[in-house]
Design a protein around this motif. Structure first.
Motif, PDB file in Angstrom:
ATOM      1  N   VAL A  75       1.150  -3.792  -6.917  1.00 25.40           N
ATOM      2  CA  VAL A  75       0.765  -5.185  -6.801  1.00 25.40           C
ATOM      3  C   VAL A  75       1.531  -6.054  -7.785  1.00 25.40           C
ATOM      4  CG1 VAL A  75      -1.543  -4.742  -5.909  1.00 25.40           C
ATOM      5  CG2 VAL A  75      -1.199  -4.929  -8.360  1.00 25.40           C
ATOM      6  N   GLY A  76       1.748  -7.291  -7.349  1.00 22.35           N
ATOM      7  CA  GLY A  76       2.359  -8.290  -8.201  1.00 22.35           C
ATOM      8  C   GLY A  76       1.487  -9.529  -8.234  1.00 22.35           C
ATOM      9  N   ARG A  77       1.460 -10.182  -9.399  1.00 21.94           N
ATOM     10  CA  ARG A  77       0.716 -11.423  -9.563  1.00 21.94           C
ATOM     11  C   ARG A  77       1.695 -12.526  -9.961  1.00 21.94           C
ATOM     12  NH1 ARG A  77      -1.774  -7.398 -12.028  1.00 21.94           N
ATOM     13  NH2 ARG A  77      -3.764  -6.703 -11.196  1.00 21.94           N
ATOM     14  N   LYS A  78       1.524 -13.680  -9.313  1.00 22.49           N
ATOM     15  CA  LYS A  78       2.380 -14.826  -9.582  1.00 22.49           C
ATOM     16  C   LYS A  78       1.491 -15.987  -9.999  1.00 22.49           C
ATOM     17  CE  LYS A  78       5.816 -17.694  -7.192  1.00 22.49           C
ATOM     18  NZ  LYS A  78       6.520 -17.838  -5.894  1.00 22.49           N
ATOM     19  N   PHE A  79       1.710 -16.452 -11.197  1.00 23.98           N
ATOM     20  CA  PHE A  79       0.916 -17.552 -11.740  1.00 23.98           C
ATOM     21  C   PHE A  79       1.670 -18.858 -11.524  1.00 23.98           C
ATOM     22  CE2 PHE A  79      -0.467 -13.762 -13.765  1.00 23.98           C
ATOM     23  CZ  PHE A  79      -1.831 -13.930 -13.946  1.00 23.98           C
ATOM     24  N   VAL A  85       2.178  -4.505   3.672  1.00 20.67           N
ATOM     25  CA  VAL A  85       2.084  -5.471   2.579  1.00 20.67           C
ATOM     26  C   VAL A  85       0.929  -6.431   2.847  1.00 20.67           C
ATOM     27  CG1 VAL A  85       3.275  -7.374   1.419  1.00 20.67           C
ATOM     28  CG2 VAL A  85       4.553  -5.324   2.106  1.00 20.67           C
ATOM     29  N   PHE A  86       0.126  -6.672   1.808  1.00 15.57           N
ATOM     30  CA  PHE A  86      -0.945  -7.671   1.896  1.00 15.57           C
ATOM     31  C   PHE A  86      -0.639  -8.790   0.922  1.00 15.57           C
ATOM     32  CE2 PHE A  86      -2.300  -4.579  -1.270  1.00 15.57           C
ATOM     33  CZ  PHE A  86      -2.736  -5.374  -2.319  1.00 15.57           C
ATOM     34  N   ALA A  87      -1.218  -9.952   1.178  1.00 15.69           N
ATOM     35  CA  ALA A  87      -1.015 -11.100   0.299  1.00 15.69           C
ATOM     36  C   ALA A  87      -2.240 -11.997   0.344  1.00 15.69           C
ATOM     37  CB  ALA A  87       0.218 -11.884   0.725  1.00 15.69           C
ATOM     38  N   VAL A  88      -2.543 -12.587  -0.813  1.00 14.91           N
ATOM     39  CA  VAL A  88      -3.623 -13.554  -0.915  1.00 14.91           C
ATOM     40  C   VAL A  88      -3.111 -14.711  -1.771  1.00 14.91           C
ATOM     41  CG1 VAL A  88      -5.987 -13.999  -1.678  1.00 14.91           C
ATOM     42  CG2 VAL A  88      -5.391 -11.747  -0.745  1.00 14.91           C
ATOM     43  N   THR A 105      -8.596  -7.277   7.663  1.00 17.92           N
ATOM     44  CA  THR A 105      -7.344  -6.597   7.976  1.00 17.92           C
ATOM     45  C   THR A 105      -7.279  -5.312   7.169  1.00 17.92           C
ATOM     46  OG1 THR A 105      -6.256  -8.732   8.330  1.00 17.92           O
ATOM     47  CG2 THR A 105      -4.833  -6.799   8.071  1.00 17.92           C
ATOM     48  N   ILE A 106      -6.994  -4.212   7.853  1.00 19.05           N
ATOM     49  CA  ILE A 106      -6.890  -2.902   7.212  1.00 19.05           C
ATOM     50  C   ILE A 106      -5.409  -2.594   7.004  1.00 19.05           C
ATOM     51  CG2 ILE A 106      -7.350  -0.433   7.470  1.00 19.05           C
ATOM     52  CD1 ILE A 106      -9.739  -1.275   9.289  1.00 19.05           C
ATOM     53  N   TYR A 107      -5.042  -2.406   5.724  1.00 19.34           N
ATOM     54  CA  TYR A 107      -3.658  -2.121   5.368  1.00 19.34           C
ATOM     55  C   TYR A 107      -3.512  -0.646   5.021  1.00 19.34           C
ATOM     56  CZ  TYR A 107      -3.262  -7.169   5.109  1.00 19.34           C
ATOM     57  OH  TYR A 107      -3.274  -8.507   5.409  1.00 19.34           O
ATOM     58  N   VAL A 159       0.859  -1.184   0.000  1.00 17.01           N
ATOM     59  CA  VAL A 159       0.000   0.000   0.000  1.00 17.01           C
ATOM     60  C   VAL A 159       0.896   1.235   0.000  1.00 17.01           C
ATOM     61  CG1 VAL A 159      -1.809   1.269   1.214  1.00 17.01           C
ATOM     62  CG2 VAL A 159      -1.845  -1.238   1.203  1.00 17.01           C
ATOM     63  N   LEU A 160       0.702   2.085  -0.994  1.00 18.39           N
ATOM     64  CA  LEU A 160       1.492   3.308  -1.130  1.00 18.39           C
ATOM     65  C   LEU A 160       0.769   4.511  -0.544  1.00 18.39           C
ATOM     66  CD1 LEU A 160       2.612   2.712  -4.822  1.00 18.39           C
ATOM     67  CD2 LEU A 160       3.910   2.204  -2.736  1.00 18.39           C
ATOM     68  N   ALA A 161      -0.565   4.501  -0.621  1.00 12.88           N
ATOM     69  CA  ALA A 161      -1.385   5.595  -0.087  1.00 12.88           C
ATOM     70  C   ALA A 161      -2.788   5.068   0.164  1.00 12.88           C
ATOM     71  CB  ALA A 161      -1.431   6.755  -1.080  1.00 12.88           C
ATOM     72  N   GLY A 162      -3.477   5.681   1.109  1.00 14.71           N
ATOM     73  CA  GLY A 162      -4.860   5.312   1.380  1.00 14.71           C
ATOM     74  C   GLY A 162      -4.988   4.056   2.221  1.00 14.71           C
ATOM     75  N   THR A 163      -6.126   3.382   2.057  1.00 13.90           N
ATOM     76  CA  THR A 163      -6.446   2.210   2.855  1.00 13.90           C
ATOM     77  C   THR A 163      -6.978   1.100   1.961  1.00 13.90           C
ATOM     78  OG1 THR A 163      -7.071   3.675   4.681  1.00 13.90           O
ATOM     79  CG2 THR A 163      -7.766   1.396   4.847  1.00 13.90           C
TER      80      THR A 163
END
Length: 92
Positions: free
Chosen positions: A85-89, A63-66, A56-58, A42-46
Protein backbone atom coordinates in the motif's frame (compact mmCIF):
# COMPACT_ATOMS: atom_id res chain seq x y z
CA UNK A 1 2.32 -5.75 -12.49
CA UNK A 2 4.91 -6.98 -10.02
CA UNK A 3 5.73 -5.43 -6.62
CA UNK A 4 8.73 -3.42 -7.83
CA UNK A 5 6.79 -1.96 -10.76
CA UNK A 6 3.85 -1.08 -8.54
CA UNK A 7 6.09 0.58 -5.95
CA UNK A 8 7.84 2.59 -8.68
CA UNK A 9 4.44 3.70 -10.02
CA UNK A 10 3.34 4.74 -6.51
CA UNK A 11 6.48 6.85 -6.08
CA UNK A 12 6.07 8.42 -9.54
CA UNK A 13 2.47 9.33 -8.64
CA UNK A 14 3.50 11.08 -5.41
CA UNK A 15 2.80 8.39 -2.83
CA UNK A 16 5.31 8.86 -0.01
CA UNK A 17 4.41 6.23 2.60
CA UNK A 18 4.77 2.77 1.06
CA UNK A 19 4.68 -0.50 2.96
CA UNK A 20 3.73 -4.16 2.73
CA UNK A 21 1.10 -5.23 5.25
CA UNK A 22 0.13 -8.74 6.31
CA UNK A 23 -3.49 -8.66 7.50
CA UNK A 24 -5.39 -11.27 9.48
CA UNK A 25 -8.94 -12.19 8.47
CA UNK A 26 -11.47 -9.75 9.93
CA UNK A 27 -14.92 -8.33 9.38
CA UNK A 28 -15.52 -4.78 8.27
CA UNK A 29 -14.09 -1.98 10.44
CA UNK A 30 -17.00 0.38 9.93
CA UNK A 31 -17.27 3.22 7.48
CA UNK A 32 -14.45 5.74 7.81
CA UNK A 33 -12.18 8.03 5.80
CA UNK A 34 -8.45 8.77 5.82
CA UNK A 35 -6.56 12.09 5.66
CA UNK A 36 -4.68 10.64 2.67
CA UNK A 37 -5.29 8.93 -0.66
CA UNK A 38 -4.54 5.21 -0.60
CA UNK A 39 -3.68 2.78 -3.39
CA UNK A 40 -2.78 -0.85 -2.90
CA UNK A 41 -1.82 -3.98 -4.77
CA UNK A 42 -3.12 -7.26 -3.37
CA UNK A 43 -0.23 -9.72 -3.20
CA UNK A 44 -2.08 -12.62 -1.52
CA UNK A 45 -5.50 -13.36 -0.08
CA UNK A 46 -8.60 -11.22 -0.38
CA UNK A 47 -9.07 -7.52 0.43
CA UNK A 48 -12.64 -6.20 0.31
CA UNK A 49 -13.52 -2.52 -0.06
CA UNK A 50 -17.02 -1.06 0.14
CA UNK A 51 -17.57 2.42 -1.29
CA UNK A 52 -20.96 4.07 -1.88
CA UNK A 53 -22.75 0.82 -0.92
CA UNK A 54 -20.80 -1.13 -3.56
CA UNK A 55 -18.56 -3.95 -2.37
CA UNK A 56 -15.55 -4.93 -4.48
CA UNK A 57 -13.47 -8.03 -3.76
CA UNK A 58 -9.81 -7.66 -4.71
CA UNK A 59 -7.60 -10.70 -5.26
CA UNK A 60 -3.87 -11.10 -5.99
CA UNK A 61 -2.71 -8.85 -8.80
CA UNK A 62 -5.58 -6.40 -8.45
CA UNK A 63 -5.25 -2.76 -7.39
CA UNK A 64 -7.63 -0.92 -5.06
CA UNK A 65 -7.83 2.80 -4.41
CA UNK A 66 -9.67 5.11 -2.05
CA UNK A 67 -9.64 8.89 -2.43
CA UNK A 68 -8.56 11.13 0.44
CA UNK A 69 -11.41 11.57 2.92
CA UNK A 70 -13.78 9.32 0.95
CA UNK A 71 -16.07 7.23 3.19
CA UNK A 72 -15.40 3.52 2.78
CA UNK A 73 -15.23 0.25 4.69
CA UNK A 74 -12.79 -2.61 4.38
CA UNK A 75 -12.60 -6.21 5.47
CA UNK A 76 -10.14 -9.05 5.02
CA UNK A 77 -11.10 -12.43 3.53
CA UNK A 78 -10.99 -15.75 5.40
CA UNK A 79 -7.37 -16.48 4.41
CA UNK A 80 -6.10 -13.03 5.37
CA UNK A 81 -4.32 -10.77 2.91
CA UNK A 82 -0.93 -9.34 2.07
CA UNK A 83 -1.01 -5.94 0.38
CA UNK A 84 1.52 -3.39 -0.83
CA UNK A 85 0.00 0.00 0.00
CA UNK A 86 0.92 3.59 -0.62
CA UNK A 87 -0.40 6.73 1.04
CA UNK A 88 -0.43 10.14 -0.62
CA UNK A 89 -0.97 13.20 1.52
CA UNK A 90 -2.46 16.22 -0.25
CA UNK A 91 -2.98 19.58 1.45
CA UNK A 92 -6.64 20.53 1.47
Amino acid sequence: MNEAEFEAKLRADGFTEIETQTLEPRPAKGEHGHPFEIRGLVLAGTFIVTQENHQTIYKPGQVFAVAQGHPHDESIGPDGARVLVGRKFVNA
